[in-house]
Design a protein around this motif. Structure first.
Motif, PDB file in Angstrom:
ATOM      1  N   MET A   1       8.276  -0.861   5.745  1.00  0.00           N
ATOM      2  CA  MET A   1       7.892   0.047   6.825  1.00  0.00           C
ATOM      3  C   MET A   1       8.304   1.482   6.512  1.00  0.00           C
ATOM      4  N   ALA A   2       9.492   1.672   5.940  1.00  0.00           N
ATOM      5  CA  ALA A   2       9.963   3.019   5.619  1.00  0.00           C
ATOM      6  C   ALA A   2       9.116   3.657   4.522  1.00  0.00           C
ATOM      7  N   VAL A   3       8.820   2.884   3.482  1.00  0.00           N
ATOM      8  CA  VAL A   3       7.988   3.411   2.393  1.00  0.00           C
ATOM      9  C   VAL A   3       6.588   3.749   2.917  1.00  0.00           C
ATOM     10  N   TRP A   4       6.037   2.862   3.699  1.00  0.00           N
ATOM     11  CA  TRP A   4       4.707   3.096   4.266  1.00  0.00           C
ATOM     12  C   TRP A   4       4.685   4.347   5.155  1.00  0.00           C
ATOM     13  N   THR A   5       5.707   4.499   5.984  1.00  0.00           N
ATOM     14  CA  THR A   5       5.759   5.645   6.894  1.00  0.00           C
ATOM     15  C   THR A   5       5.805   6.956   6.129  1.00  0.00           C
ATOM     16  N   LEU A   6       6.675   7.043   5.157  1.00  0.00           N
ATOM     17  CA  LEU A   6       6.822   8.294   4.408  1.00  0.00           C
ATOM     18  C   LEU A   6       5.614   8.571   3.519  1.00  0.00           C
ATOM     19  N   ALA A   7       5.031   7.506   2.945  1.00  0.00           N
ATOM     20  CA  ALA A   7       3.902   7.699   2.033  1.00  0.00           C
ATOM     21  C   ALA A   7       2.624   8.090   2.775  1.00  0.00           C
ATOM     22  N   THR A   8       2.525   7.724   4.034  1.00  0.00           N
ATOM     23  CA  THR A   8       1.285   7.973   4.783  1.00  0.00           C
ATOM     24  C   THR A   8       1.427   9.106   5.787  1.00  0.00           C
ATOM     25  N   LEU A   9       2.438   9.945   5.653  1.00  0.00           N
ATOM     26  CA  LEU A   9       2.577  11.073   6.581  1.00  0.00           C
ATOM     27  C   LEU A   9       1.329  11.979   6.598  1.00  0.00           C
ATOM     28  N   PRO A  10       0.710  12.251   5.429  1.00  0.00           N
ATOM     29  CA  PRO A  10      -0.512  13.075   5.478  1.00  0.00           C
ATOM     30  C   PRO A  10      -1.649  12.425   6.273  1.00  0.00           C
ATOM     31  N   LYS A  11      -1.629  11.099   6.391  1.00  0.00           N
ATOM     32  CA  LYS A  11      -2.686  10.400   7.104  1.00  0.00           C
ATOM     33  C   LYS A  11      -2.674  10.679   8.600  1.00  0.00           C
ATOM     34  N   VAL A  12      -1.515  11.044   9.119  1.00  0.00           N
ATOM     35  CA  VAL A  12      -1.432  11.335  10.557  1.00  0.00           C
ATOM     36  C   VAL A  12      -1.316  12.839  10.786  1.00  0.00           C
ATOM     37  N   GLY A  13      -1.815  13.606   9.822  1.00  0.00           N
ATOM     38  CA  GLY A  13      -1.788  15.057   9.964  1.00  0.00           C
ATOM     39  C   GLY A  13      -3.004  15.613  10.679  1.00  0.00           C
ATOM     40  N   SER A  14      -4.105  14.845  10.695  1.00  0.00           N
ATOM     41  CA  SER A  14      -5.325  15.312  11.355  1.00  0.00           C
ATOM     42  C   SER A  14      -6.227  14.121  11.600  1.00  0.00           C
ATOM     43  N   ALA A  15      -7.239  14.339  12.441  1.00  0.00           N
ATOM     44  CA  ALA A  15      -8.183  13.272  12.752  1.00  0.00           C
ATOM     45  C   ALA A  15      -9.011  12.896  11.527  1.00  0.00           C
ATOM     46  N   ALA A  16      -9.312  13.884  10.683  1.00  0.00           N
ATOM     47  CA  ALA A  16     -10.112  13.601   9.495  1.00  0.00           C
ATOM     48  C   ALA A  16      -9.367  12.706   8.512  1.00  0.00           C
ATOM     49  N   ALA A  17      -8.056  12.940   8.364  1.00  0.00           N
ATOM     50  CA  ALA A  17      -7.270  12.152   7.414  1.00  0.00           C
ATOM     51  C   ALA A  17      -6.951  10.764   7.949  1.00  0.00           C
ATOM     52  N   CYS A  18      -6.895  10.624   9.248  1.00  0.00           N
ATOM     53  CA  CYS A  18      -6.540   9.340   9.862  1.00  0.00           C
ATOM     54  C   CYS A  18      -7.790   8.462   9.918  1.00  0.00           C
ATOM     55  N   THR A  19      -8.003   7.675   8.896  1.00  0.00           N
ATOM     56  CA  THR A  19      -9.206   6.850   8.794  1.00  0.00           C
ATOM     57  C   THR A  19      -9.038   5.523   9.525  1.00  0.00           C
TER      58      THR A  19
END
Length: 413
Positions: free
Chosen positions: A55-73
């Motif tokens: 969970m920790a690795v996933w959270t830190l690695a996917t921070l850019p994914k929750v930066g905008s609606a476009a990145a959050c697929t």
């Protein structure tokens, strides 16, 4: 004339994505610390360590994914929710006692971050779907859910749906605001085009009509046709049929409005310099026009000086047309500490009461657009005083730092 495309983005949901990014990191640390303090209570600590590490690795690695609606697929949302559900379901495997008490699950409140991502991305329906799956997983994990479990499940469900609904309302507000800006820009562009047309084409057509009628013969027919075209063009301009050219769209970053900024060819317009207003008004002086000016330069931003000079020119055109070629006009330029005043006065017959309103109704917008419209765009005022038989006086005032409308709506080329 130089045009620059300017993109204006409006997004009320962008702060929500930034808040969600911080929330995921903080709740991940909270879940890890919570497990560290309760490490002696786990019957199979390796399960808790394995999941929390993932969970920790996933959270830190996917921070850019929750930066905008476009990145959050959608794929990211699915995997993220699956990890949260897995953490809830495997909690009893790490700690058998957790199924019989109201202790926290392995992901703890980190799970809410997954649900909130659904809410911000897709609105209340997506939030309802994700929170329902989390509710089912919590009920399965508890076996026999207590009142506190049901309370927590209901809290996440209601809160996520409420946030999703707020996001949908915010997006609708963005679209409404973008549309309002589009209409406002189209109106200003139409007025600018109307002023330019009035100062050029309409004036020429009116002159051809008058001269043709005076000469007679074939010239009279030409004058009649020019008069018809003048009426048609005035109707087109005043009816608002000039198509709006500002482009707006609802993109993932929020409402997007593109405008085209126009740099006029006036001296200093491109570099933000100033122009001496006296140099623009002096050419109007002549045998029928007296010009009084201060002894010192009257400096204004180039675009503002050009607009004010054009308004003065429109006022003098009205003197020639309505007061007659032999009418005398006086132009007075005053430079005050906080404003510039230009007064145009003539000795003509004056304007009958109600004539201006009638002219606007007929599409003759010289005063409304060429004079008052220009001064309004500069943040100034135009006052017209006329007494039948005693001439007309037009007083133009603009502040020293005029509000020049530089964002001209236009097609994106």
């Amino acid at each position: 004339m130089v045009k620059r495309v300017r993109v204006v983005r409006m997004s009320v949901e962008q702060p929500l994505w930034r808040a969600l990014t911080a929330y995921r990191v903080l709740t991940m640390l909270y879940a890890v610390l919570l497990a560290a303090f309760a490490r002696h209570d786990y019957e199979r600590p390796w399960i808790a360590i394995t999941f929390l590490s993932l969970m920790a690795v996933w959270t830190l690695a996917t921070l850019p994914k929750v930066g905008s609606a476009a990145a959050c697929t959608k794929r990211f949302l699915g995997v993220d929710l699956a990890i949260a559900l897995t953490g809830i379901v495997v909690t009893p495997l790490a700690d058998l006692q957790a199924q019989h008490v109201d202790g926290p699950t392995l992901p703890s409140i980190w799970t809410a971050g997954s649900v909130l991502a659904f809410a911000i991305k897709g609105g209340w329906r997506w939030a309802g779907f994700a929170s329902s799956l989390v509710a089912v997983a919590n009920l399965i994990e508890r076996g026999e859910p207590s009142r506190d479990t049901l309370h927590n499940v209901m809290l996440v469900w209601v809160a996520s749906i409420a946030i999703g609904y707020v996001v949908e309302v915010a997006r609708a507000s963005e679209r409404t605001l973008a549309r309002a800006l589009e209409i406002e820009a189209a109106t200003r562009e139409r007025e600018r085009l109307a002023r330019d047309i009035h100062d050029s084409v309409l004036q020429v057509l009116a002159m051809v009509q008058r001269r043709g009628a005076a000469i007679g013969g074939e010239a009279a027919e030409l004058g009649r046709m020019a008069g018809e075209q003048e009426v048609a063009l005035r109707t087109l301009v005043s009816s608002g049929l000039v198509p709006p050219t500002r482009v707006s769209e609802d993109a993932s970053e929020g409402a997007v409005v593109r405008t085209v900024d126009t740099d006029d060819d006036e001296p200093g317009a491109r570099d933000g310099g100033e122009t001496d207003l006296r140099t623009l008004l002096t050419p109007h002086a002549g045998s029928r026009v007296s010009f009084a000016e201060p002894g010192a330069p009257v400096l204004l931003p180039a675009a503002a000086a050009a607009e004010l000079a054009a308004a003065v020119g429109a006022a003098l055109d009205n003197v020639r047309v309505h007061a007659g070629e032999d009418a005398q006009a006086w132009v007075l330029l005053e430079d005050w500490p906080d404003e510039v005043i230009v007064t145009v006065r003539d000795d003509g017959p004056g304007i009958p009461e109600g004539r201006l309103a009638q002219a606007e109704g007929e599409g003759r917008l010289g005063v409304a657009l060429s004079i008052r419209g220009r001064l309004r765009d500069l943040g100034g005022t135009a006052e017209l005083i006329s007494v039948p038989g005693q001439g007309t006086e037009v007083e133009l005032k603009i502040p020293k730092v005029p509000k020049v409308s530089r964002g001209k709506a236009g097609s994106v080329r």
